[in-house]
Enzyme design. Sequence first.
Site, PDB file in Angstrom:
ATOM      1  N   CYS A 165      44.820  -1.308  -6.561  1.00 22.70           N
ATOM      2  CA  CYS A 165      45.484  -2.091  -5.725  1.00 22.70           C
ATOM      3  C   CYS A 165      45.191  -3.555  -5.445  1.00 22.70           C
ATOM      4  CB  CYS A 165      45.684  -1.312  -4.355  1.00 22.70           C
ATOM      5  SG  CYS A 165      43.878  -1.186  -3.297  1.00 22.70           S
ATOM      6  N   GLN A 184      48.520   7.800  -1.548  1.00 21.21           N
ATOM      7  CA  GLN A 184      49.467   6.689  -1.947  1.00 21.21           C
ATOM      8  C   GLN A 184      50.472   6.477  -1.134  1.00 21.21           C
ATOM      9  OE1 GLN A 184      48.786   4.663  -4.520  1.00 21.21           O
ATOM     10  NE2 GLN A 184      47.033   5.867  -5.489  1.00 21.21           N
TER      11      GLN A 184
END
Length: 414
Positions: free
Chosen positions: A369, A248
């Site tokens: 995302c 991440q």
Amino acid sequence: MSTIRTVRIGRLGHDGDGVIEGEGAPVYVPFALPGEMVRTEVDGERGRLLEVVTPSADRQRPACRHFASCGGCTLQHMRSETYLAFKRRVVVDAFASRNLTPAIDDVVPIPPGTRRRVVLAAQRAHTGVDLGFHTLRGKEVVSLAMCPVAAPAIVRALPALNRLAEPLLSRRGALRIAVTAADNGLDVAISGGKSPLDGNGRMRAVEATQAGGFLRVTVDDEPLMTLGTPVVAVDGIEVALPPGGFLQAVRESEAELRRRVLEATAGRRRIADLFAGIGTFSLPLARHAEVTAVEGDKAALAALTAAGRRAPGLKPVKVLARDLFREPLARKELEGFDAVVFDPPRQGARAQVEVLANSAVPVVVAVSCNPATLARDVRMLVDGGYVLGRVTPIDQFLYSPHVEVVAMLERPAG
């Protein structure tokens, strides 16, 4: 043929470009804001901003001197309130396009200078090497002297990365350089280097690695030099990063995602974590539940497994190497899980979600995302009987139109 015109911007497009409407097809003008009168060079559906004649009250001074030349950030010119409202609107519109109207939280803001993983480009220049990000929709590389988004350790390393890139570049080639600020130093994974790399080039690259103090450098998946193993803490559990492995991008946004995943799965005893990576969710979940971690990247799965074995007090973590795009978990395999978490790449998890939508799993937490593919996947789950609950956008990709989102779903009892 291009024309130069002075026009008013009507709205923002989904990439954050100003949009000129009312004269046929829309024209998209980067770095322009609604209500502004701008002078722009129009070529087809694209406009190049030449001058802001009447600025919007929502315009602010960009934080970076490379803004508008560097394509890494495109939204620094927006006031914070406008910027966060725009990002929330991207998520609202993505769900609305699938006839979904959930309650969507305000965007969770993330501070500047926190991005711990960046992907840079390098290419030959007249006087050395250009190292930085590509221009907006272009192939040229803007050589960076600063970056308000990246972690300070990465910014400080830019000159050393430039020296490292020089002996690896062919005359007309380009490099892709993934730099990760681990908890104990920088990990550098380079692709596109000279092939073969001669002895002199290797020696210079090794010297640059030592001078830069990089923990590890790999070139086209081959180790150039390792001075230590890059490590990151996942909810206090140390994980050794595989070279170039996914992480991440921002530690603070990872913590926000983890908090919401743990909240949604509280009280669940058997959880499947799909597209598990290095264990971003699997390891924290294992503090209170038995976890099956499914991941196609064997190096990431090995890192997760090793971290789980070292961490005291975790419940069993079963790992399964599986390409979920080609071979999703079958309905029978999902039986017995009382929660499923999935966090796929940008293309989403269509094949797996088609199966999940027909399962009896009580709780599903979807992380993505890409709001567009997330909304598509959530629509399939809702059509399969799930009820969509809380949706939270998180500003992981600062000053860009991209946004991380977590959505919580439940299957009604009975």
